[in-house]
Design an enzyme around this catalytic site. Structure first.
Site, mmCIF file in Angstrom:
data_model
loop_
_atom_site.group_PDB
_atom_site.id
_atom_site.type_symbol
_atom_site.label_atom_id
_atom_site.label_comp_id
_atom_site.label_asym_id
_atom_site.label_seq_id
_atom_site.Cartn_x
_atom_site.Cartn_y
_atom_site.Cartn_z
ATOM 1 C CE LYS A 117 -4.350 -1.896 1.728
ATOM 2 N NZ LYS A 117 -5.323 -1.883 3.018
ATOM 3 C CE LYS A 199 -5.895 -8.888 -2.375
ATOM 4 N NZ LYS A 199 -5.893 -8.187 -1.230
ATOM 5 C CE LYS A 202 -13.734 -5.281 0.341
ATOM 6 N NZ LYS A 202 -12.487 -4.741 0.874
#
Ligand code: TYM
Length: 332
Positions: A117, A199, A202
Site C-alpha cells: 500500500k 489477487k 475491491k
C-alpha cells in the site's frame, strides 16, 4: 477450514471500500455463514481501517450500509451473529492505543500489505496505514477471539495479532487468548479476472472482479472476457494455466464439484463452453443474494435496528475486556 465441536468466539470484518466480490465471499463470508451456526460470532464493517487510504467522506456512510446489507443478503443472520460498525464501539480505538505500546515498530515494518500500500499510495503513507494491523489486533483481542476467518492476504496480520497478544500477556499477565486465522482449504486467494497473477481486489477495475450483486449480463461479460491462457483444455494447472485454474476453483466452490469432476465434465470441450457454464453457475448462485439485497435496500429502519442492536451486544463484551486491560496496565 477446520471444524471444532465446541463453541468458540469468532471475529472478522471487511472494509467498506469498493464492492464486496466473490473473492471476499469465498475467502471470508462463506466461512462466517457456516461458523455462525455453532459459535459466538462477531462481524463488523471496518470503517476505521478504510480511512487509511484516500476515500470520499460523503460516500462513507452509504458504503458502510451497503456492506451490512451485503452481509445479510449473503446469509449472515443478525439473530445469530453480532453485526455492527467498528467506529461505533469506541473501545476498538482505546485498545488500539494500548496495544500500540506493546507492538514493536520492526514487526509492523515487515507487513507485506503495508509495503504494497505504501507503494500504491506514495503520497499518503500515513501513520494509520502503518498502525493498521494494531487496530486489527484491537478488533480481535477486544472480543477475546479464538478464530479469525479470513482470506490468505490477512494471514500475516493475524500472526502479528498473536504476537501482540503474547507480548501483552507476558508484560501484564494472562489476558488475551492467542487467536488463529482460519483460511478455507480452497478459495483463500481468488485471483483477478483481468490478471490471474494478481489477487482479486475491491480497489481494482470492476472488470477484474464479480461483485455479489452484479447483474447477470455483467457477470456473463466479465467471465467470457476474463483472461485465460493459450491452449484449449480445461485442466487445472496453477503455474502453466493460472487463468483457467482460477475459474475452475470458482466453479468448484459454487457448484460444489471437485477439480477432477470439472475436468471430466469439460473433457474435449473448449474454454468458451466452460466459461458459458461457469457464467450460468455464478448467475444462479448469486440470484438469491441480488433478490435479498433489493429487499433490504427498501428496509432502511430494519438495517439500522440491526446495527444498533449489534453495537449494544458488541459493547457489552468490549467494555468488560477494556476494563480488564485498563486495570492490568495500571490505568485504573
Ligand atoms: P478486506 O476488506 O480487504 O477483505 C475482506 C476479507 O476478504 C478476504 N479477501 C479475499 N479472500 C480470497 N480471495 C481474495 N481475492 C480476497 N480478497 C480479500 C480478506 O482476506 C478478508 O478476510 N484488514 C481486513 C479487515 C479487518 C479485519 C479485522 C479482518 C479489519 N479488522 C479483524 C479480520 C479481523 C481487510 O482489509 O479485509
Amino acid at each position: 477450514m477446520f471444524y471444532v465441536s465446541c463453541s468458540m468466539r469468532v471475529v472478522s470484518g471487511i472494509q467498506p471500500s469498493g464492492q464486496i466480490h466473490i473473492g471476499n465471499y469465498l475467502g471470508a463470508i462463506k466461512q462466517w455463514i457456516s461458523l455462525q451456526e455453532k459459535n459466538e460470532c462477531v462481524f463488523f464493517v471496518a470503517d476505521l481501517h478504510s480511512l487509511t487510504v484516500p476515500y470520499e467522506p460523503k460516500e462513507l456512510q452509504n458504503k458502510i450500509i451497503e456492506k451490512v446489507i451485503a452481509y445479510i443478503a449473503a446469509g449472515l443472520d443478525p439473530e445469530k451473529s453480532i453485526i455492527f460498525v467498528q467506529s461505533q464501539v469506541k473501545e476498538h480505538t482505546e485498545l488500539c492505543w494500548m496495544l500500540n505500546t506493546v507492538c514493536p515498530i520492526g514487526e509492523l515494518e515487515r507487513m507485506t500489505q503495508f509495503k504494497e500500500k505504501s507503494k500504491k499510495f506514495k503520497n499518503n503513507i500515513n501513520a494509520g496505514l502503518f498502525n493498521y494491523p494494531v487496530l486489527m489486533a484491537a478488533d480481535i483481542l477486544l472480543y477475546k477471539a479464538h478464530a479469525v476467518p479470513v482470506g490468505k492476504d490477512q494471514e500475516q496480520h493475524v500472526e502479528l495479532v498473536r504476537s501482540i497478544a503474547k507480548k501483552f500477556n507476558q508484560k501484564f499477565g494472562e489476558t488475551f487468548p492467542e487467536p488463529k486465522s482460519m483460511l478455507p482449504k480452497i478459495g483463500a486467494k481468488i485471483m483477478s479476472l483481468a490478471d490471474p497473477k494478481k489477487k482479486m481486489s475491491k480497489s481494482d477495475d470492476p472488470k477484474s472482479y464479480i461483485s455479489l450483486f452484479d447483474e447477470p449480463e455483467d457477470i456473463q461479460k466479465k467471465i467470457m472476457s476474463s483472461q485465460t491462457d493459450s491452449g484449449k483444455d480445461v485442466i487445472y494447472n496453477i503455474t502453466k494455466k493460472p487463468g483457467i485454474s482460477n475459474l475452475i476453483v470458482i466453479y468448484g466452490l459454487l457448484a460444489d464439484k471437485t477439480t477432477e469432476e470439472i475436468e471430466k465434465q469439460f473433457k474435449g470441450k473448449n474454454y468458451s463452453e466452460f466459461k458459458k457454464s461457469l457464467s450460468k453457475t455464478v448467475i444462479e448462485y448469486l440470484e438469491p443474494f441480488r433478490r435479498k439485497q433489493k429487499e433490504l435496500l427498501l428496509r432502511d429502519v430494519y438495517v439500522k435496528e440491526i446495527l444498533n442492536k449489534g453495537k449494544l451486544r458488541a459493547e457489552n463484551i468490549a467494555q468488560t475486556t477494556i476494563q480488564e486491560a485498563r486495570k492490568k496496565m495500571g490505568l485504573e
